[in-house]
Write a protein that holds these residues in place. Structure first.
Motif, short mmCIF file in Angstrom:
data_model
loop_
_atom_site.label_atom_id
_atom_site.label_comp_id
_atom_site.label_asym_id
_atom_site.label_seq_id
_atom_site.Cartn_x
_atom_site.Cartn_y
_atom_site.Cartn_z
N ASP A 186 -8.85 5.33 6.50
CA ASP A 186 -9.13 5.30 5.07
C ASP A 186 -8.53 4.05 4.43
O ASP A 186 -9.15 3.42 3.57
N GLU A 187 -7.33 3.72 4.85
CA GLU A 187 -6.65 2.54 4.31
C GLU A 187 -7.44 1.27 4.62
O GLU A 187 -7.59 0.39 3.76
N LEU B 286 -3.84 7.54 -2.34
CA LEU B 286 -3.86 6.27 -1.62
C LEU B 286 -3.98 5.18 -2.67
O LEU B 286 -4.97 5.14 -3.40
N PRO C 294 -2.88 13.85 4.30
CA PRO C 294 -3.01 12.61 3.52
C PRO C 294 -4.23 11.81 3.93
O PRO C 294 -4.95 12.16 4.86
N PHE C 295 -4.46 10.72 3.24
CA PHE C 295 -5.48 9.76 3.64
C PHE C 295 -5.04 9.12 4.96
O PHE C 295 -3.85 8.91 5.20
N LYS D 185 -7.94 13.69 -1.12
CA LYS D 185 -8.90 13.58 -0.02
C LYS D 185 -9.66 14.88 0.14
O LYS D 185 -9.08 15.97 0.15
N LYS E 195 -5.14 6.23 8.28
CA LYS E 195 -5.08 4.78 8.45
C LYS E 195 -6.47 4.17 8.37
O LYS E 195 -6.65 3.05 7.88
N GLN F 295 -6.54 3.29 -7.07
CA GLN F 295 -6.07 4.42 -6.27
C GLN F 295 -7.17 5.46 -6.13
O GLN F 295 -7.98 5.65 -7.03
N SER G 246 -2.99 14.37 -3.00
CA SER G 246 -2.75 13.19 -2.15
C SER G 246 -3.20 11.92 -2.87
O SER G 246 -4.14 11.94 -3.68
N THR H 93 0.85 -1.19 0.00
CA THR H 93 0.00 0.00 0.00
C THR H 93 0.89 1.24 0.00
O THR H 93 1.89 1.30 0.70
N ASN I 36 0.64 5.39 0.54
CA ASN I 36 -0.16 6.53 1.00
C ASN I 36 0.74 7.77 0.95
O ASN I 36 1.67 7.91 1.74
#
Length: 322
Positions: free
Chosen positions: A109-110, A78, A104-105, A98, A107, A94, A76, A50, A52
């Motif tokens: 979001d992940e 992901l 950033p995106f 955001k 965790k 991807q 940004s 992954t 990010n």
């Protein structure tokens, strides 16, 4: 992902997708090809990791040319692999930029994106399986029809080859198909020592009597006639690649600029004596049941893809024995 081994690459057919996007809008741009291992998407496909990124332009893996090509401004990113039930990567997805945040995106979001892509992977795998089943059914049906043509048209070679070539274009989803017939079946052709083969192939006299070819789609030259297919016959064709294939019983699946092992060069219009642009080629010998060479078939210019796949090699091989 398309291809295998060192020839793998990703094709982005859907991008700039938002909550308000219509399906027709997503296909307005031409597909973007991304080499395997190149850029952020290529890196994720190769590593399975992954990624990010808070600021895309600060990451050296980011390819700014994609933004220039699409007119989009990436901030940004992901990016995650899409995997099937075996854990194999079948694609990359991807999400970009955001909303309402400069950062950033997260965790969280992940985690949400990973769960979402689990179902995407299942859906893609099922869709690919269904697509393969449909393609195999159509190709099997085409082989039966080819056999019917051959047994039905025994008196007129021109009519037979016209029908076979047209069906070849349909079966392999291509815009060109050629059959080169040997001049004399009793002649085996000149065989070269391995040490001289690479440098001498293009100097060997050709031993083909004629070449029957058909073109369709974008490769039709005389569009004023309105005919879907353009058929022509070439006497004593000059085709160094076909000569190599007939002598060595080799199958060639190549694109321009790609070195063909044992041939000592790459495929071009001049090499095969074609009057159309060559974008991809799948060529192999036409054999009898005793493996006597009758000629060579060349399937040209795969529609919508860079090259022919391995499955098509199998069907072409089966067709040649009919």
């Amino acid at each position: 992902m398309i291809g295998s081994g060192d020839q793998r690459f990703l094709v982005s057919k859907l991008f700039d997708v938002t909550e308000n996007s219509q399906l027709a809008d997503m296909y307005e741009h031409k597909p973007i090809r991304i080499p395997y291992g190149k850029g952020i998407v290529g890196y994720v496909a190769e590593s399975g990791e992954t990624v990010n990124i808070p600021d895309a332009y600060q990451d050296e893996r980011f390819n700014k040319a994609i933004d220039q090509q699409t007119g989009f401004r990436t901030k940004s990113i992901l990016c995650m692999p899409v995997k099937n039930s075996k854990g194999e990567t079948v694609g990359v997805a991807q999400v970009i930029n955001k909303k309402d945040e400069e950062g950033p995106f997260t965790k969280n979001d992940e985690k949400i994106f990973e769960r979402y892509l689990t179902f995407c992977g299942i859906g893609i795998a099922n869709a690919l399986l269904f697509q393969s089943s449909v393609i195999m059914y159509k190709r099997s049906d085409s082989l039966v029809l080819l056999a019917h043509y051959i047994f039905e048209e025994q008196r007129d070679m021109n009519t037979l080859l016209r029908r076979v070539l047209k069906k070849g274009c349909e079966m392999f989803s291509c815009t060109g198909c050629r059959i080169l017939l040997m001049e004399n079946q009793d002649k085996k052709g000149l065989l070269l020592d391995d040490t001289d083969r690479c440098s001498l192939y293009q100097k060997v006299p050709q031993n083909f009597e004629s070449c029957f070819e058909v073109y369709t789609g974008t490769d039709v030259k005389n569009k004023e006639t309105g005919d879907e297919y353009e058929f022509q016959r070439i006497q004593t064709p000059q085709d160094a690649l076909a000569n190599y294939i007939a002598q060595n019983l080799k199958t060639v699946n190549a694109i321009p600029g790609e070195n063909i092992t044992g041939f000592g060069g790459s495929v071009t219009e001049d090499i095969i004596g074609a009057d159309r642009e060559i974008r991809s080629i799948l060529a192999m010998p036409i054999l009898t049941d005793t493996r006597q060479v009758l000629g060579v078939v060349e399937i040209l210019n795969k529609k919508g893809e860079e090259r022919f796949d391995r499955c098509m090699k199998t069907y072409a091989y089966a067709s040649n024995y009919l």
